[in-house]
Design a protein around this motif. Structure first.
Motif, mmCIF file in Angstrom:
data_model
loop_
_atom_site.group_PDB
_atom_site.id
_atom_site.type_symbol
_atom_site.label_atom_id
_atom_site.label_comp_id
_atom_site.label_asym_id
_atom_site.label_seq_id
_atom_site.Cartn_x
_atom_site.Cartn_y
_atom_site.Cartn_z
ATOM 1 N N LEU A 28 -1.290 4.496 -4.964
ATOM 2 C CA LEU A 28 -1.979 4.928 -4.162
ATOM 3 C C LEU A 28 -3.501 3.886 -4.239
ATOM 4 O O LEU A 28 -2.746 2.731 -5.131
ATOM 5 C CB LEU A 28 -2.590 6.112 -5.538
ATOM 6 N N PRO A 29 -4.286 3.621 -3.413
ATOM 7 C CA PRO A 29 -4.640 2.279 -4.102
ATOM 8 C C PRO A 29 -5.642 2.823 -5.043
ATOM 9 O O PRO A 29 -6.084 3.808 -5.405
ATOM 10 C CB PRO A 29 -5.438 3.067 -2.329
ATOM 11 N N THR A 30 -6.202 1.845 -5.565
ATOM 12 C CA THR A 30 -6.381 2.202 -6.678
ATOM 13 C C THR A 30 -8.366 1.521 -6.669
ATOM 14 O O THR A 30 -9.214 2.511 -7.546
ATOM 15 C CB THR A 30 -6.758 0.594 -7.617
ATOM 16 N N ARG A 31 -9.143 1.029 -5.533
ATOM 17 C CA ARG A 31 -10.555 1.611 -4.916
ATOM 18 C C ARG A 31 -10.817 1.528 -3.534
ATOM 19 O O ARG A 31 -9.755 1.061 -2.829
ATOM 20 C CB ARG A 31 -11.465 0.072 -5.516
ATOM 21 N N ARG A 64 -11.973 5.307 -8.873
ATOM 22 C CA ARG A 64 -11.439 5.146 -7.691
ATOM 23 C C ARG A 64 -12.500 4.599 -6.966
ATOM 24 O O ARG A 64 -11.899 4.425 -5.694
ATOM 25 C CB ARG A 64 -9.589 5.556 -7.600
ATOM 26 N N LEU A 65 -13.113 5.046 -6.675
ATOM 27 C CA LEU A 65 -14.393 5.935 -5.039
ATOM 28 C C LEU A 65 -15.750 5.300 -5.474
ATOM 29 O O LEU A 65 -16.181 5.392 -6.140
ATOM 30 C CB LEU A 65 -13.857 7.016 -4.406
ATOM 31 N N PHE A 66 -16.217 4.656 -4.269
ATOM 32 C CA PHE A 66 -17.351 4.715 -4.601
ATOM 33 C C PHE A 66 -17.717 4.321 -2.729
ATOM 34 O O PHE A 66 -16.685 4.280 -2.033
ATOM 35 C CB PHE A 66 -18.040 3.077 -5.044
ATOM 36 N N LEU A 109 -9.490 -0.391 0.853
ATOM 37 C CA LEU A 109 -9.293 0.732 1.727
ATOM 38 C C LEU A 109 -10.212 1.078 1.873
ATOM 39 O O LEU A 109 -11.139 1.030 0.627
ATOM 40 C CB LEU A 109 -8.114 2.142 1.164
ATOM 41 N N VAL A 110 -10.588 0.318 3.266
ATOM 42 C CA VAL A 110 -12.215 0.890 3.303
ATOM 43 C C VAL A 110 -11.376 2.561 4.617
ATOM 44 O O VAL A 110 -10.786 1.900 5.084
ATOM 45 C CB VAL A 110 -12.227 0.278 4.141
ATOM 46 N N CYS A 111 -12.346 3.308 4.599
ATOM 47 C CA CYS A 111 -11.790 4.647 4.978
ATOM 48 C C CYS A 111 -13.568 4.500 6.159
ATOM 49 O O CYS A 111 -15.153 4.766 4.963
ATOM 50 C CB CYS A 111 -12.048 5.569 3.960
#
Length: 144
Positions: A28-31, A64-66, A109-111
């Motif tokens: 999975l993406p880490t950040r 993992r998220l910001f 990864l950028v969402c």
């Protein structure tokens, strides 16, 4: 333990007997960075982005998220700790700084939450400055 992802064979009906399980060794993406409006800004995109971050944090962990929210002109919000940097809607340089921040801090990864009118510049073109500088994959949700 993370749940395995399910892929469906091309042309196969979506019944469990035809689903192919992918083992959980796919990393999975880490950040993950989420760009868009964010609560306490009052709009549907802010609610969507906040709810998406919260759901993923529950499933995979908060570390993992910001989020990188967009501040509309003449506004300032008190954001939660998940917000690490802010975009000022009409400040082109803030988009450059955000891209540098994402690249430097090892985001993988950028969402992006996109709707016309959120981002500054002619037809929201400031966001293109940020996107062109990214060194990681981008997933975009188009809102109308």
């Amino acid at each position: 333990m993370p749940r395995p992802e399910i892929l469906h064979r091309e042309g196969a009906s979506r019944v469990p007997s035809q689903a192919v399980s992918i083992n959980s060794s796919i990393p999975l993406p880490t950040r993950i960075a989420f760009i868009g409006n964010y609560l306490p800004r009052q709009c549907g995109i802010a609610t969507f982005t906040t709810d998406l971050c919260t759901a993923l944090a529950i499933e995979y962990g908060n570390d993992r998220l910001f989020a990188i929210p967009v501040n509309d002109p003449e506004s300032h919000y008190i954001y939660p700790d998940r917000v690490r940097i802010e975009l000022d809607q009409e400040d082109h340089a803030s988009y450059e700084r955000a891209a540098d921040f994402l690249n430097f801090n090892g985001s993988d990864l950028v969402c992006l939450q996109h709707e016309y009118g959120i981002f500054g510049g002619p037809a929201g073109s400031h966001i293109l400055t940020l996107l062109r500088r990214l060194k990681m994959p981008l997933v975009t949700t188009l809102h109308t």
